[in-house]
Design a protein around this motif. Structure first.
Motif, short mmCIF file in Angstrom:
data_model
loop_
_atom_site.label_atom_id
_atom_site.label_comp_id
_atom_site.label_asym_id
_atom_site.label_seq_id
_atom_site.Cartn_x
_atom_site.Cartn_y
_atom_site.Cartn_z
N LEU A 48 50.66 47.69 -4.96
CA LEU A 48 49.76 46.86 -5.76
C LEU A 48 48.41 47.57 -5.91
CD1 LEU A 48 50.61 43.47 -4.06
CD2 LEU A 48 51.20 44.09 -6.40
N VAL A 49 47.89 47.58 -7.14
CA VAL A 49 46.62 48.25 -7.41
C VAL A 49 45.72 47.34 -8.25
CG1 VAL A 49 47.62 50.57 -7.30
CG2 VAL A 49 47.53 49.37 -9.49
N ILE A 50 44.44 47.72 -8.32
CA ILE A 50 43.50 47.01 -9.18
C ILE A 50 43.65 47.56 -10.60
CG2 ILE A 50 41.10 46.35 -9.58
CD1 ILE A 50 42.24 45.41 -6.89
N GLY A 51 43.84 46.68 -11.55
CA GLY A 51 43.97 47.08 -12.95
C GLY A 51 42.94 46.40 -13.82
N GLU A 52 42.74 46.93 -15.01
CA GLU A 52 41.81 46.34 -15.99
C GLU A 52 42.57 46.03 -17.27
OE1 GLU A 52 37.54 47.20 -18.21
OE2 GLU A 52 38.60 48.83 -17.22
N VAL A 53 42.49 44.78 -17.73
CA VAL A 53 43.17 44.39 -18.96
C VAL A 53 42.34 44.90 -20.13
CG1 VAL A 53 44.06 42.48 -20.33
CG2 VAL A 53 44.11 42.34 -17.83
N LEU A 54 42.92 45.83 -20.89
CA LEU A 54 42.19 46.42 -22.01
C LEU A 54 42.34 45.59 -23.27
CD1 LEU A 54 43.13 50.19 -21.44
CD2 LEU A 54 41.08 48.96 -20.67
N THR A 55 43.59 45.16 -23.54
CA THR A 55 43.85 44.32 -24.72
C THR A 55 44.73 43.16 -24.32
OG1 THR A 55 45.84 45.54 -25.37
CG2 THR A 55 43.71 46.36 -26.23
N CYS A 56 44.63 42.08 -25.07
CA CYS A 56 45.46 40.90 -24.81
C CYS A 56 45.77 40.22 -26.13
CB CYS A 56 44.73 39.95 -23.86
SG CYS A 56 45.68 38.47 -23.45
N ASP A 57 47.00 40.32 -26.61
CA ASP A 57 47.42 39.73 -27.88
C ASP A 57 48.57 38.76 -27.65
OD1 ASP A 57 45.64 41.43 -29.41
OD2 ASP A 57 47.06 43.08 -29.00
N LYS A 58 48.69 37.79 -28.55
CA LYS A 58 49.79 36.83 -28.45
C LYS A 58 51.12 37.51 -28.75
CE LYS A 58 47.66 32.34 -29.11
NZ LYS A 58 47.79 31.03 -29.79
N HIS A 59 52.15 37.07 -28.02
CA HIS A 59 53.52 37.58 -28.22
C HIS A 59 54.05 36.99 -29.53
CE1 HIS A 59 57.69 38.58 -27.54
NE2 HIS A 59 57.42 39.15 -26.35
N HIS A 66 51.75 36.61 -23.58
CA HIS A 66 50.79 37.55 -24.14
C HIS A 66 51.28 38.96 -23.88
CE1 HIS A 66 48.35 33.89 -23.58
NE2 HIS A 66 47.61 34.36 -24.59
N VAL A 67 50.98 39.84 -24.82
CA VAL A 67 51.26 41.27 -24.66
C VAL A 67 49.94 41.95 -24.36
CG1 VAL A 67 52.19 43.36 -25.71
CG2 VAL A 67 53.20 41.14 -26.25
N THR A 68 49.86 42.58 -23.18
CA THR A 68 48.60 43.20 -22.75
C THR A 68 48.79 44.69 -22.53
OG1 THR A 68 49.04 42.92 -20.39
CG2 THR A 68 48.02 41.06 -21.53
N THR A 69 47.69 45.40 -22.49
CA THR A 69 47.68 46.79 -22.01
C THR A 69 46.74 46.82 -20.81
OG1 THR A 69 45.95 47.37 -23.60
CG2 THR A 69 48.23 47.85 -24.22
N VAL A 70 47.18 47.51 -19.78
CA VAL A 70 46.45 47.50 -18.52
C VAL A 70 46.19 48.94 -18.06
CG1 VAL A 70 46.46 46.74 -16.12
CG2 VAL A 70 47.53 45.32 -17.87
N GLN A 79 51.85 48.86 -21.00
CA GLN A 79 52.09 47.61 -21.74
C GLN A 79 52.78 46.62 -20.81
OE1 GLN A 79 53.48 47.32 -26.04
NE2 GLN A 79 55.38 46.78 -24.98
N VAL A 80 52.24 45.40 -20.74
CA VAL A 80 52.78 44.38 -19.84
C VAL A 80 52.81 43.04 -20.55
CG1 VAL A 80 52.47 43.15 -17.67
CG2 VAL A 80 51.89 45.56 -17.80
N VAL A 81 53.95 42.35 -20.46
CA VAL A 81 54.06 40.98 -20.99
C VAL A 81 53.67 40.02 -19.87
CG1 VAL A 81 55.60 39.24 -21.94
CG2 VAL A 81 55.88 41.65 -22.59
N CYS A 82 52.72 39.10 -20.16
CA CYS A 82 52.20 38.19 -19.13
C CYS A 82 52.23 36.76 -19.63
CB CYS A 82 50.76 38.60 -18.78
SG CYS A 82 49.98 37.56 -17.54
N GLY A 83 52.64 35.84 -18.77
CA GLY A 83 52.74 34.43 -19.16
C GLY A 83 51.62 33.57 -18.61
N ALA A 84 50.65 34.16 -17.89
CA ALA A 84 49.57 33.36 -17.29
C ALA A 84 48.64 32.83 -18.38
CB ALA A 84 48.79 34.21 -16.29
N SER A 121 58.08 45.68 -20.98
CA SER A 121 57.03 45.40 -20.00
C SER A 121 57.18 46.37 -18.84
CB SER A 121 57.14 43.96 -19.50
OG SER A 121 56.09 43.65 -18.62
N PHE A 122 56.06 47.02 -18.44
CA PHE A 122 56.10 48.09 -17.45
C PHE A 122 55.36 47.73 -16.16
CE2 PHE A 122 56.66 49.93 -21.62
CZ PHE A 122 57.72 50.82 -21.45
N GLY A 123 55.51 46.51 -15.72
CA GLY A 123 54.86 46.08 -14.48
C GLY A 123 54.61 44.59 -14.52
N MET A 124 53.67 44.13 -13.69
CA MET A 124 53.43 42.69 -13.59
C MET A 124 52.00 42.44 -13.14
SD MET A 124 55.52 40.01 -11.19
CE MET A 124 54.92 38.38 -10.79
#
Length: 819
Positions: A48-59, A66-70, A79-84, A121-124
């Motif tokens: 587990l590492v600290i990440g920064e959400v660069l973009t956040c768009d609706k799926h 949401h489809v994010t880049t971290v 690229q990570v798909v997130c449901g939070a 999705s390449f992580g969580m």
């Protein structure tokens, strides 16, 4: 008992590998069952590492994803798909890379590359419950803006590796049931090996009574059950979640944090081995505490909400109106600390071990507190531990010490006084240990040398060592610290040989055990304590004949066994449930009975009986079926052969035995083998269906019970004699006899040997027929007779005469007819 190695090192300055420390503990009598590397958070937040959400768009294919880049600080953004619902660009988040293992209780799952609603999705991005640092799943964890990207999460949270040492505490070593107690033994071990390693006891000199605004008097009305009761009050505390260091300490040894006050009492219990209890002082009616017993069947609602009926012997901590706590065992529902508590009454007491043990067993409770109290805590330690706990409460919850320490201690418990001689020390240890080493060890074990002379010492043993009250106990302590392996094995062995003509039971047991094991049996060893319910409604082993256990651990272990049968059936059921249904088992063990009619006032044990037995069980297939051997189930006849082989092996004269039908409610069909005087040597048969049902066994079970002590009596006069093989031939004759169905082969065999004692050598049954062409109620036995004269050759006339006499007796005594 679980010991945290990092926690342990707070009290002793050692830096050995945990495994090495575990070996040392085992060598000094604190047996270590295992050493396991652990973290306060399972998995140690690895991956587990600290990440920064660069973009956040609706799926595109979902209304809540949401489809994010971290950015995780290395390589290209992922690229990570997130449901939070709370995910947004610019956030610093907890990111689980591909391959990271996350834990949910005992279960785990691995983060993999996936496709969610058509998007890779390449992580969580994680919530706190998903990584084990909390319970919330409302959304992802959002960290402060200045948190460095790419930082391992274990570094951010300060996760440290630790080692959990599992120490198997024996009942006599309750002094070591704490981190400080284990450290104290280690310090004794190093006392003459490395004097620089020393014990560090937490200081309490800063304890200070700041006011006396909340003085609560205590009266002890049952001093025999509570020899010492100490208490103090703390006001204006703030009950909150415990700080991280405290939660980590408790979680690493398997305890669940509750709140800062309760957690500190649990911390001190596992630190010093002294249980404490924190009451909400505002709930103490009349502002008075009474330590007393209550009338029989008084109702009390314990902490978990269960209504309990109290015994008149249960020690209760009460206020002026009601019971608040079962002393030393369990708290009450309405007296404990909650988030609304502001004032605390803190208890540190020494309770009578016997009283606590009986109460705990009576109510079926086994708590960390009762575990220690019922084995014997240190009556001299209540004040120190009270101060230690009060200071820690102030550290984590604030507040002021608002009363003088109340200490009801009418009769001081003195240290044990033991006198020990040097001659006995060296004699029992088998080696002369220098006085310097002996005195160093005694001092390290906190045994005060009151007097010493050329012969030995007079010692005062500390009150926390409840197991050291005799000189041999002190010698054992000296030896375990000195080191068993430091006592050399001599080159000479002194022994005395003696001859005993009586049957050697142990030798015969080993011989029969080897015989059965060679025949494919497995030996089992079951507990002598068993379930009293097995004997209900039995006539062969009535429940009233059971030896009952006072304060039994459970209803499954509340009587001593009257028969070996039920223990074996439990073993069979256990194996069948694990797909091992073909079994051949045996067990040597004692059986116990109580007969009230034999009770005598001047002889305590007159009503009790103990007998040694051998039990044998057969069930399932006789052998594993294969291309060469057809499937065949085991049978009672196979069991009969094993029993007769055992009797023959130990030297029982089979010609002096008789087989009779035996009836009881354990075996549906059974045969007893007994002597001419009626003494039973063995019983074998088929276990009844009702008995099998109790054990949840469907397949047939065959059981034999051998009366070992009776067998030894029977072979007492057995002598082995050697003879030449007869030079003259034996004669074999057969008879086909028509008999009533109630006549057994044993009847035929007995009648035959009574008829011809000298020349008849063997009688065997080789065919049984029941069916067509026979009268109703009849059966046909084909019996073979071996006749031999060891001094001459038998003539036909002699043989015919013997057979005629045999047939005549069969007709007269058994109603037999020749077919």
């Amino acid at each position: 008992m679980n010991i945290s190695y990092n926690w342990l090192k707070q009290y002793i300055n050692i830096d050995l590998p945990a495994e090495e420390t575990g070996k040392i503990l085992t060598s000094i009598g604190l047996e270590v069952g295992g050493v396991e590397k652990v973290q306060t958070v399972k998995g140690g937040l690895e991956g587990l590492v600290i990440g920064e959400v660069l973009t956040c768009d609706k799926h595109e294919n979902s209304d809540h994803l949401h489809v994010t880049t971290v950015n995780i600080g290395s390589g290209e953004p992922l690229q990570v798909v997130c449901g939070a619902p709370n995910v947004a660009a610019g956030q610093k988040v907890v990111f689980a890379t591909i391959g990271t293992v996350l834990y949910a209780g005992e279960e785990s799952f691995t983060i993999k590359r996936s496709k969610i609603r058509g998007v890779e999705s390449f992580g969580m991005i994680c919530a706190e419950d998903e990584i084990g640092i909390g319970t919330s799943h409302a959304g992802i964890i959002v960290l402060p803006e200045n948190t460095p990207v790419g930082m391992p999460l274990k570094d951010y949270y300060g996760i440290e590796d630790d080692y959990l040492i599992e120490v198997d505490i024996t009942p006599n070593r309750i002094d070591a049931a704490s981190h400080f107690g284990v450290a104290r033994d280690l310090a004794a071990y190093f006392s003459f090996r490395n004097p620089e390693i020393k014990l560090n006891k937490p200081a309490v000199h800063k304890f200070n009574v700041q006011n006396t605004n909340l003085s609560i008097p205590v009266s002890v009305e049952a001093p025999e059950a509570c020899p010492r009761y100490s208490a103090v009050t703390i006001t204006n505390v703030k009950v909150t979640e415990s700080p991280k260091w405290l939660k980590d300490k408790l979680q690493i040894i398997g305890l669940r944090p509750i709140n800062n006050i309760v957690d500190i009492t649990n911390y001190v219990l596992h630190e010093m081995g002294q249980p404490l209890h924190a009451f909400d002082a505002d709930k103490i009616e009349g502002k008075k505490v009474r330590v007393r017993t209550l009338p029989e069947n008084t109702s009390f609602i314990s902490l978990e909400g269960t209504e309990r009926k109290l015994s008149a012997d249960d020690l209760m901590i009460c206020d002026a109106e009601k019971p608040m706590c079962i002393g030393g065992v369990f708290g009450g529902l309405d007296s404990g600390v909650t988030e609304n508590t502001t004032n605390v009454f803190l208890e540190s007491a020494y309770f009578n071990p016997v009283s606590i043990r009986k109460t705990a067993r009576r109510h079926g409770l086994n708590t960390d507190a009762s575990f220690r109290f019922e084995r014997g805590c240190d009556p001299a330690n209540t004040i120190y531990v009270l101060k230690r706990c009060a200071l820690l409460i102030q550290e984590v919850a604030g507040g002021e010490i608002s009363s003088e320490i109340v200490d009801v201690y009418p009769q001081e418990v003195k240290p044990f006084e033991v006198e020990i001689s040097l001659q006995k020390i060296n004699s029992l240890i088998g080696k002369t240990i220098g006085r310097d080493n002996i005195e160093t060890i005694l001092t390290a074990l906190e045994m005060k040398i009151v007097r010493k002379d050329e012969n030995g010492y007079l010692l005062h043993v500390p009150s926390y060592r409840v197991d050291v009250q005799r000189d041999v106990d002190v010698i054992e302590d000296i030896l375990r610290i000195y080191g068993y392996n430091n006592v050399e094995i001599g080159e000479k062995l002194s022994s005395t040989l003696s001859y005993n003509s009586k049957p050697d039971s142990h030798r015969l047991q080993n011989m029969i055990a080897e015989q059965l094991t060679a025949q494919g049996f497995n030996e089992i060893m079951n507990n002598s304590l068993t379930k009293g319910g097995y004997y209900e409604e039995l006539t062969s082993f009535p429940a009233e004949n059971s030896v009952k256990i006072l304060n039994a651990l459970s209803s499954d272990l509340n009587v001593m066994r009257q028969t070996l049968l039920f223990g074996g059936l439990e073993s069979i059921a256990y194996n069948i449930n694990r797909k091992n249904a073909d079994l051949k088992l045996y067990e040597f063990g004692n059986c116990y009975q109580y007969h009230a009619e034999n009770k005598k006032e001047d002889e305590t044990l007159a009503a009790y009986n103990e007998e040694f037995h051998l039990g044998i069980w057969l069930t399932g297939q006789k052998h594993v079926p294969s291309w060469a051997v057809a499937e065949a189930k085991t049978s009672v006849y196979e069991l009969k052969a094993y029993v007769e082989n055992i009797l023959a092996r130990v030297g029982v004269n089979r010609s002096k035995l008789s087989l009779v039908e035996f009836e009881d409610d354990l075996l549906s069909e059974a045969i007893a083998i007994q002597t001419q005087s009626g003494r039973k040597l063995a019983i074998y048969g088929i276990v009844g269906p009702k008995i099998r049902k109790k054990a949840d066994i469907e397949q047939e079970v065959f059981y034999a019970d051998l009366y070992w002590e009776n067998i030894l009596k029977e072979i007492k006069r057995h002598h082995i004699q050697f003879a030449d093989i007869p030079k003259f031939p034996e004669v074999k004759r057969d008879l086909a006899l028509l008999l009533d169905k109630n006549i057994s082969f044993a009847d035929i065999e007995k009648t035959a040997f009574e008829t011809e004692r000298k020349l008849l050598k063997k009688v065997s049954l080789f065919d049984v027929y029941e069916g067509k062409n026979l009268e109703a109620g009849k059966k046909s036995y084909a019996v073979s007779f071996i006749i031999q004269d060891e001094t001459k050759t038998l003539t036909d006339n002699q043989t015919d005469a013997i057979m005629k006499k045999l047939l005549s007796n069969f007709e007269q005594k058994l109603g037999a007819k020749l077919r």
